[in-house]
Write an enzyme that holds these catalytic residues in place. Sequence first.
Site, PDB file in Angstrom:
ATOM      1  N   ALA A  12       0.809  -1.090   0.004  1.00  0.00           N
ATOM      2  CA  ALA A  12      -0.159   0.000   0.067  1.00  0.00           C
ATOM      3  C   ALA A  12       0.732   1.274  -0.132  1.00  0.00           C
ATOM      4  O   ALA A  12       0.613   2.053   0.798  1.00  0.00           O
ATOM      5  CB  ALA A  12      -0.820   0.057   1.409  1.00  0.00           C
ATOM      6  N   ALA A  14       2.561   4.289  -2.893  1.00  0.00           N
ATOM      7  CA  ALA A  14       1.982   5.216  -3.468  1.00  0.00           C
ATOM      8  C   ALA A  14       0.786   4.940  -4.304  1.00  0.00           C
ATOM      9  O   ALA A  14      -0.296   5.529  -3.955  1.00  0.00           O
ATOM     10  CB  ALA A  14       3.039   6.118  -4.345  1.00  0.00           C
ATOM     11  N   LYS A 214       3.244   1.717 -22.439  1.00  0.00           N
ATOM     12  CA  LYS A 214       3.546   2.566 -21.123  1.00  0.00           C
ATOM     13  C   LYS A 214       5.033   2.535 -21.071  1.00  0.00           C
ATOM     14  O   LYS A 214       5.621   3.485 -20.620  1.00  0.00           O
ATOM     15  CB  LYS A 214       2.835   2.170 -20.117  1.00  0.00           C
ATOM     16  CG  LYS A 214       3.260   3.144 -18.872  1.00  0.00           C
ATOM     17  CD  LYS A 214       2.520   2.859 -17.655  1.00  0.00           C
ATOM     18  CE  LYS A 214       2.853   3.805 -16.442  1.00  0.00           C
ATOM     19  NZ  LYS A 214       2.419   3.428 -15.029  1.00  0.00           N
ATOM     20  N   ASN A 222      12.487   7.030 -16.622  1.00  0.00           N
ATOM     21  CA  ASN A 222      12.653   6.789 -15.266  1.00  0.00           C
ATOM     22  C   ASN A 222      14.300   6.584 -14.947  1.00  0.00           C
ATOM     23  O   ASN A 222      14.729   7.370 -14.206  1.00  0.00           O
ATOM     24  CB  ASN A 222      12.029   5.154 -15.011  1.00  0.00           C
ATOM     25  CG  ASN A 222      10.805   5.532 -14.327  1.00  0.00           C
ATOM     26  OD1 ASN A 222      10.504   5.849 -13.067  1.00  0.00           O
ATOM     27  ND2 ASN A 222       9.618   5.241 -14.805  1.00  0.00           N
TER      28      ASN A 222
END
Length: 336
Positions: A12, A14, A214, A222
């Site tokens: 859990a 971001a 993507k 990145n």
Amino acid sequence: MQSIKTICIYGAGALGGAIAARLAAGLNDRVVVSVVARGDHLRAIQENGLKLWPAGASEPIVTRVHATDDPSTLPPQDLIITGLKGHQLGAAAAGIGSLMHDRTRVVMVLNGIPWWYFHRDSQSCYAETQFEELDIGGALWRSIGPGRVIGCVAYQGAEVTMPGEIRLSNDGRFVLGEPSGEASEDLAVIADLLISAGITIQTTPRIRDEIWSKLMGNAAFNPISALTRALMSDIMADPALANLAAKVMAEVKSVGEALGAGFTMSIEERLVHSKNVGDVRTSMLQDLLAGKALEITPLVGMVVSLGRLSSVPTPTCETILALVTQLDRENRRAPG
């Protein structure tokens, strides 16, 4: 698939935390939402609830969810949604597996090439091929099983700004698809449930196309952001960095097409779109600044590996892979 009564968000951080907050707030008492988290983030969720700031919001959404770092304390779940990155999944394989019953489905929210990629793949000639670097020792294939998976590609900017608190940079959307391409009942039930919680969901019969689309951006931005500490806006404002990103995109596109993927957006269109992202820190830059292990293999390493498999040269990606791998080593080296 029967109605979903229990959902666990495994990881859990971001993105996972944002999904958990949306589900808890949007579904009220219809579903029991649990999260698996750790450290200060877990303690903050347990003590103060999970706080989510939607893009542009003046007040956060505050929800209470059952939060633990021990999945064995939870009952079997109807639906598991993973918020872990690809390089974190192997260590969680047994924990995720312990939460499954006979009909449990697992929505894998992942960037880059996922461990299940070639399961029931009809777009290439490599169906059921496994990669050790994505699934060391076959732990995920064995403990979870690719047949449980529903693929998910997220277009949602999110960052943990302090323990227990997450801020979104856009409204976001999620694309779901069965690895087989089937329009299954499970897929429809899960999509409808997430939509009813206020999450923007699309489904596709070609989830691999979405993965590559993507990845074209993630494989470029990145690692470049981590190597330079640059925000997205900084990269796109620098002609040399933008050109480097374009070279990475071209290699990703060539490898994806060799494996049967289709792209609806050209490199030029993707670059124009990227100029509008703004002053955003990529997830890899966030991890670098936090001293965490970087998500290298799914985003860059697999472009190189799949390039070799399909006889597509990837010289720019190979160079970036070498640089960002060394950066990761140095960043995690203990002081002194």
